[in-house]
Design a protein around this motif. Structure first.
Motif, PDB file in Angstrom:
ATOM      1  N   PHE A 194       0.867  -1.115   0.081  1.00 60.74           N
ATOM      2  CA  PHE A 194       0.222  -0.090  -0.019  1.00 60.74           C
ATOM      3  C   PHE A 194       0.794   1.308   0.012  1.00 60.74           C
ATOM      4  CE2 PHE A 194      -2.513  -3.286   1.816  1.00 60.74           C
ATOM      5  CZ  PHE A 194      -3.776  -2.982   1.459  1.00 60.74           C
ATOM      6  N   ILE A 195       0.975   2.070  -1.002  1.00 63.56           N
ATOM      7  CA  ILE A 195       1.312   3.349  -0.901  1.00 63.56           C
ATOM      8  C   ILE A 195       0.320   4.459  -0.577  1.00 63.56           C
ATOM      9  CG2 ILE A 195       2.890   4.962  -2.251  1.00 63.56           C
ATOM     10  CD1 ILE A 195       4.072   1.997  -2.217  1.00 63.56           C
ATOM     11  N   GLU A 196       0.233   4.977   0.350  1.00 59.67           N
ATOM     12  CA  GLU A 196      -0.768   5.776   0.966  1.00 59.67           C
ATOM     13  C   GLU A 196      -0.331   7.305   1.066  1.00 59.67           C
ATOM     14  OE1 GLU A 196      -3.415   2.395   3.301  1.00 59.67           O
ATOM     15  OE2 GLU A 196      -1.409   2.842   4.158  1.00 59.67           O
ATOM     16  N   PRO A 197      -0.771   8.007   0.345  1.00 59.27           N
ATOM     17  CA  PRO A 197      -0.346   9.688   0.598  1.00 59.27           C
ATOM     18  C   PRO A 197      -1.237  10.196   1.714  1.00 59.27           C
ATOM     19  CG  PRO A 197      -0.983   9.236  -1.706  1.00 59.27           C
ATOM     20  CD  PRO A 197      -1.395   8.010  -1.137  1.00 59.27           C
ATOM     21  N   GLN A 198      -0.499  10.691   2.635  1.00 59.94           N
ATOM     22  CA  GLN A 198      -1.067  11.330   3.782  1.00 59.94           C
ATOM     23  C   GLN A 198      -0.878  12.861   3.799  1.00 59.94           C
ATOM     24  OE1 GLN A 198      -2.336   9.082   6.163  1.00 59.94           O
ATOM     25  NE2 GLN A 198      -2.012   7.723   4.661  1.00 59.94           N
ATOM     26  N   GLU A 199      -1.433  13.542   4.707  1.00 58.82           N
ATOM     27  CA  GLU A 199      -1.199  15.194   4.461  1.00 58.82           C
ATOM     28  C   GLU A 199       0.124  15.673   4.479  1.00 58.82           C
ATOM     29  OE1 GLU A 199      -2.835  18.995   6.918  1.00 58.82           O
ATOM     30  OE2 GLU A 199      -3.459  17.131   7.539  1.00 58.82           O
ATOM     31  N   LYS A 200       1.035  14.952   5.412  1.00 58.57           N
ATOM     32  CA  LYS A 200       2.417  15.398   5.305  1.00 58.57           C
ATOM     33  C   LYS A 200       3.523  14.549   5.069  1.00 58.57           C
ATOM     34  CE  LYS A 200       1.217  18.539   9.165  1.00 58.57           C
ATOM     35  NZ  LYS A 200       1.545  18.950  10.594  1.00 58.57           N
ATOM     36  N   ASP A 201       3.160  13.358   4.640  1.00 57.78           N
ATOM     37  CA  ASP A 201       4.165  12.458   4.051  1.00 57.78           C
ATOM     38  C   ASP A 201       3.378  11.087   3.351  1.00 57.78           C
ATOM     39  OD1 ASP A 201       2.801  10.711   6.184  1.00 57.78           O
ATOM     40  OD2 ASP A 201       4.482  11.059   7.504  1.00 57.78           O
ATOM     41  N   VAL A 202       4.115   9.976   3.102  1.00 62.56           N
ATOM     42  CA  VAL A 202       3.522   8.900   2.432  1.00 62.56           C
ATOM     43  C   VAL A 202       3.688   7.685   3.300  1.00 62.56           C
ATOM     44  CG1 VAL A 202       3.545   7.708   0.211  1.00 62.56           C
ATOM     45  CG2 VAL A 202       4.045  10.098  -0.047  1.00 62.56           C
ATOM     46  N   ARG A 203       2.893   7.054   3.528  1.00 63.02           N
ATOM     47  CA  ARG A 203       2.817   5.936   4.185  1.00 63.02           C
ATOM     48  C   ARG A 203       2.663   4.432   3.632  1.00 63.02           C
ATOM     49  NH1 ARG A 203      -1.959   4.325   8.584  1.00 63.02           N
ATOM     50  NH2 ARG A 203      -2.993   4.258   6.682  1.00 63.02           N
ATOM     51  N   ILE A 204       3.673   3.720   3.710  1.00 61.91           N
ATOM     52  CA  ILE A 204       3.905   2.675   2.899  1.00 61.91           C
ATOM     53  C   ILE A 204       3.488   1.343   3.841  1.00 61.91           C
ATOM     54  CG2 ILE A 204       5.584   1.123   1.569  1.00 61.91           C
ATOM     55  CD1 ILE A 204       6.841   3.845   0.837  1.00 61.91           C
ATOM     56  N   ARG A 205       2.861   0.600   3.509  1.00 59.54           N
ATOM     57  CA  ARG A 205       2.476  -0.607   4.453  1.00 59.54           C
ATOM     58  C   ARG A 205       2.333  -1.898   3.512  1.00 59.54           C
ATOM     59  NH1 ARG A 205      -2.972   0.504   7.790  1.00 59.54           N
ATOM     60  NH2 ARG A 205      -3.820   1.319   5.800  1.00 59.54           N
ATOM     61  N   CYS A 206       2.719  -2.806   4.389  1.00 57.15           N
ATOM     62  CA  CYS A 206       2.530  -4.180   3.486  1.00 57.15           C
ATOM     63  C   CYS A 206       1.574  -5.145   4.396  1.00 57.15           C
ATOM     64  CB  CYS A 206       4.051  -4.985   3.471  1.00 57.15           C
ATOM     65  SG  CYS A 206       4.971  -4.115   2.549  1.00 57.15           S
ATOM     66  N   ARG A 207       0.784  -5.902   3.651  1.00 57.95           N
ATOM     67  CA  ARG A 207      -0.267  -7.027   4.196  1.00 57.95           C
ATOM     68  C   ARG A 207       0.791  -8.234   4.306  1.00 57.95           C
ATOM     69  NH1 ARG A 207      -5.352  -6.816   5.363  1.00 57.95           N
ATOM     70  NH2 ARG A 207      -5.567  -5.004   3.858  1.00 57.95           N
ATOM     71  N   ILE A 208       1.171  -8.588   5.498  1.00 55.34           N
ATOM     72  CA  ILE A 208       1.745  -9.996   5.695  1.00 55.34           C
ATOM     73  C   ILE A 208       0.743 -10.804   6.472  1.00 55.34           C
ATOM     74  CG2 ILE A 208       3.833 -10.991   6.437  1.00 55.34           C
ATOM     75  CD1 ILE A 208       5.187  -8.324   6.296  1.00 55.34           C
ATOM     76  N   ASP A 209       0.736 -12.202   6.124  1.00 55.05           N
ATOM     77  CA  ASP A 209      -0.049 -13.144   6.666  1.00 55.05           C
ATOM     78  C   ASP A 209      -1.378 -12.440   7.062  1.00 55.05           C
ATOM     79  OD1 ASP A 209       1.817 -14.856   6.526  1.00 55.05           O
ATOM     80  OD2 ASP A 209       2.510 -14.484   8.475  1.00 55.05           O
ATOM     81  N   GLY A 210      -1.940 -11.778   6.155  1.00 56.80           N
ATOM     82  CA  GLY A 210      -3.521 -10.945   6.507  1.00 56.80           C
ATOM     83  C   GLY A 210      -3.523  -9.775   7.096  1.00 56.80           C
ATOM     84  N   VAL A 211      -2.349  -9.363   7.986  1.00 56.08           N
ATOM     85  CA  VAL A 211      -2.458  -8.368   8.736  1.00 56.08           C
ATOM     86  C   VAL A 211      -1.377  -7.079   8.127  1.00 56.08           C
ATOM     87  CG1 VAL A 211      -1.789  -7.522  11.261  1.00 56.08           C
ATOM     88  CG2 VAL A 211      -2.925  -9.618  10.603  1.00 56.08           C
ATOM     89  N   LEU A 212      -1.858  -6.008   8.398  1.00 55.69           N
ATOM     90  CA  LEU A 212      -1.220  -4.740   7.667  1.00 55.69           C
ATOM     91  C   LEU A 212      -0.092  -4.323   8.794  1.00 55.69           C
ATOM     92  CD1 LEU A 212      -3.862  -2.542   6.083  1.00 55.69           C
ATOM     93  CD2 LEU A 212      -1.856  -3.468   4.905  1.00 55.69           C
ATOM     94  N   HIS A 213       1.365  -3.982   8.152  1.00 57.57           N
ATOM     95  CA  HIS A 213       2.323  -3.816   8.790  1.00 57.57           C
ATOM     96  C   HIS A 213       2.949  -2.260   8.068  1.00 57.57           C
ATOM     97  CE1 HIS A 213       2.440  -7.489  11.184  1.00 57.57           C
ATOM     98  NE2 HIS A 213       2.067  -7.827  10.256  1.00 57.57           N
ATOM     99  N   GLU A 214       3.122  -1.552   8.700  1.00 58.00           N
ATOM    100  CA  GLU A 214       3.829  -0.116   8.246  1.00 58.00           C
ATOM    101  C   GLU A 214       5.475  -0.378   8.147  1.00 58.00           C
ATOM    102  OE1 GLU A 214       4.591   4.300   9.624  1.00 58.00           O
ATOM    103  OE2 GLU A 214       2.561   3.845   9.688  1.00 58.00           O
ATOM    104  N   VAL A 215       5.715  -0.073   6.945  1.00 62.12           N
ATOM    105  CA  VAL A 215       7.282  -0.613   6.971  1.00 62.12           C
ATOM    106  C   VAL A 215       8.037   0.805   6.463  1.00 62.12           C
ATOM    107  CG1 VAL A 215       6.846  -2.656   5.723  1.00 62.12           C
ATOM    108  CG2 VAL A 215       6.882  -0.782   4.180  1.00 62.12           C
TER     109      VAL A 215
END
Length: 555
Positions: A194-215
């Protein structure tokens, strides 16, 4: 230091002759030069030296080129430390860390790694070339991120200009950053990025074993570059930022072909991009590997060995329905059968199977594709999803006219699938005659075998989970603990939970009589159907997962 010089050890082992050793010594100033000269003269290989060094030191030799490195181990120390000490953690062994080294006599490096990681270090010997290649492959450097950040300042060029520059420069910082993100996600077994633009930065998360983790989080001003790069890779229009787009691209990561399905979505802070990771090896699984209990698997296999009828796989998005369908297709795929699929989208390309991609822009819907497919004289038809009455009716009629039909539906359990088809407008008597088997499924995380711990649950815990206290309940089960190998989650990998209902005469009769889903469920349970919760509890009993995980994914 070495007990004996490597050259002498190679001589005693019969790898080289005295003349060859003398020649190398005569043109070298020190022992290291002798080893290198023997390699340069072609008398030995780096692998020969490493193997004999391992023998001399009574250590194991590892061929890194054929070794599956555990990326959870490599993540324990920074890239800077990996390059500084010229080592690479490659695996866990009980509570010890296996570290590949070209010079295992470097006790200072071993001591420092022990202090940094908290693990007892087991050094294994590898060749220098293999070690350097592995370090280049597996160590991720913060320099890549910093370089990307520095390369685009607040006065950066427009998105299209950035994209044009990236097209021409394969080594551009943004290109390296995106490659690092997707490569690390694949190595961490992520199913989605997941490449997710936020108001002040960009959050990058991965779904591992069905659960999201911010990397990671990236500065806002490199957002346009990251998204443009991914769009270029997926063949999307980089100038279009107001409408959602879909695309795909492929990469080879660690010698494995990986496909990425890309979907963009305009949000108030910019375009959000989600990449679905599609690894062909994961779809080529046998049914035995998916987690079916033996009795359930026999029941399921009996249904698709029939020449006709409909088999429906149900569950929410991300519950493994596609994997189950493809596993069945792989089993049924033969030269004697004509297999055709209609999907939206075609996630995995399979050999010897005709796959049709739905395209609503050109008017090719599921129903339209199905009508054409049936004129191609198929033996087995796979429909990606039954979404409307027309598709459902064609699927049911196909099952009644001698075709084996495989498809999916979004329902919460197996009995509810029958009433869902009736609600879509299909006559109950047609549903009862066409449908042969319904499989409702979920995915539960598997306990990490390295750190799971055995404990004795209380009767209250067993009753709350759904066990019957009659002497058959388990006295000891496993629960998650967490270690560095599994990222302190306590889980590593996933396993399927399955609720399988076959169409018996009793269920057919209830359906025709417009019985409620509750009545159908009651009869199915009486006839031996295991609910998702009961199936999960059996896997808890086997030590595969935990009570907490089953309570999380089932009701």
């Amino acid at each position: 230091m070495l007990k004996r010089k490597i050259g002498e050890f190679l001589l005693d082992a019969g790898v080289i002759t005295q003349d060859q050793l003398s020649e190398a010594i005569g043109t070298s100033s020190n022992q290291e030069d002798v080893d290198r000269k023997l390699i340069d003269l072609g008398y030995v290989s780096e692998s020969d030296i490493a193997k004999n060094l391992a023998k001399q030191l009574n250590l194991s030799f590892v061929d890194l080129g054929a070794y599956e490195v555990n990326t959870q181990a490599t993540a324990l120390i920074s890239s800077e430390q990996i390059h500084r000490y010229k080592v690479l953690p490659i695996e866990f062994e009980d509570d010890r860390l296996v570290v590949a080294m070209a010079d295992p006599t470097n006790i200072f490096a071993i001591d420092d790694l022990h202090v940094m990681t908290g693990y007892e270090i087991i050094p294994v010997v590898v060749s220098e070339n293999d070690l350097q290649s592995a370090i280049d492959k597996y160590s991720t450097s913060d320099d890549i991120v910093e370089e990307a950040i520095e390369s685009i300042n607040d006065d950066a060029a427009s998105e299209s200009e950035i994209a044009a520059e990236e097209k021409e420069a394969a080594g551009a910082p943004i290109v390296k950053l995106v490659n690092m993100i997707v490569t690390e996600a694949v190595r961490d077994r992520a199913s989605d990025i997941f490449i997710e633009p936020q108001e002040k930065d960009v959050r990058i998360r991965c779904r591992i074993d069905g659960v999201l983790h911010e990397v990671m989080r990236s500065p806002k001003h490199i957002q346009a570059g990251i998204i443009s790069r991914i769009k270029i890779m997926a063949g999307l229009d980089i100038a279009e930022r107001r409408l959602p787009q879909d695309g795909r691209f492929g990469l080879v990561i660690d010698k494995r072909p990986i496909d990425f399905r890309v979907a963009t979505l305009p949000t108030i802070h910019g375009e959000q991009v989600v990449l679905r990771v599609l690894e062909k090896e994961s779809i080529m699984m046998n049914l035995d590997e998916l987690g079916f209990l033996s009795g359930s698997l026999d029941m399921f296999k009996e249904s698709f060995t029939k020449p006709y009828g409909a088999i429906l796989i149900t569950g929410p998005t991300g519950s493994g329905k596609t994997t189950t369908l493809y596993s069945v297709l792989n089993l049924l795929n033969s030269k004697e059968k004509n297999l055709i699929t209609v999907e939206d989208p075609v996630e995995y390309r399979l050999p010897n199977i005709s796959q049709v991609q739905v395209n609503t822009k050109t008017g090719l819907s599921f129903a339209g594709a199905l009508r054409s497919i049936l004129r191609q004289d198929p033996d087995i038809v796979m429909i990606g999803e039954i979404r409307d009455e027309e598709t459902a009716l064609i699927a049911v009629e196909s099952a009644l006219t001698g075709h084996l039909v495989l498809s999916t539906l979004h329902t919460n359990n197996a009995p509810a699938t029958l009433t869902r088809l009736v609600e879509m407008g299909i006559e109950p008597f047609l549903v009862s005659s066409a449908v042969d088997c319904i499989v409702s499924q979920r995915l539960a995380r598997k306990l990490c075998t390295r750190c799971r711990e055995l404990f004795t649950p209380t009767q209250e815990e067993l009753i709350e989970a759904g066990y019957t206290i009659d002497g058959s309940e388990p006295t000891e089960i496993y629960r998650a603990r967490g270690c560095k190998r599994c990222g302190n989650t306590g889980y590593h990998g996933r396993i399927g939970l399955y609720e399988i209902m076959t169409m018996t005469e009793g269920i057919e009769r209830l359906l025709v009589e417009n019985a409620s889903p509750e009545e159908i469920t009651e009869l199915a349970l009486a006839e031996g159907m295991l609910t998702l919760r009961k199936d999960g509890l059996e896997k808890v009993r086997s030590g595969l997962t935990s009570i907490e995980e089953i309570l999380r994914v089932t009701v």
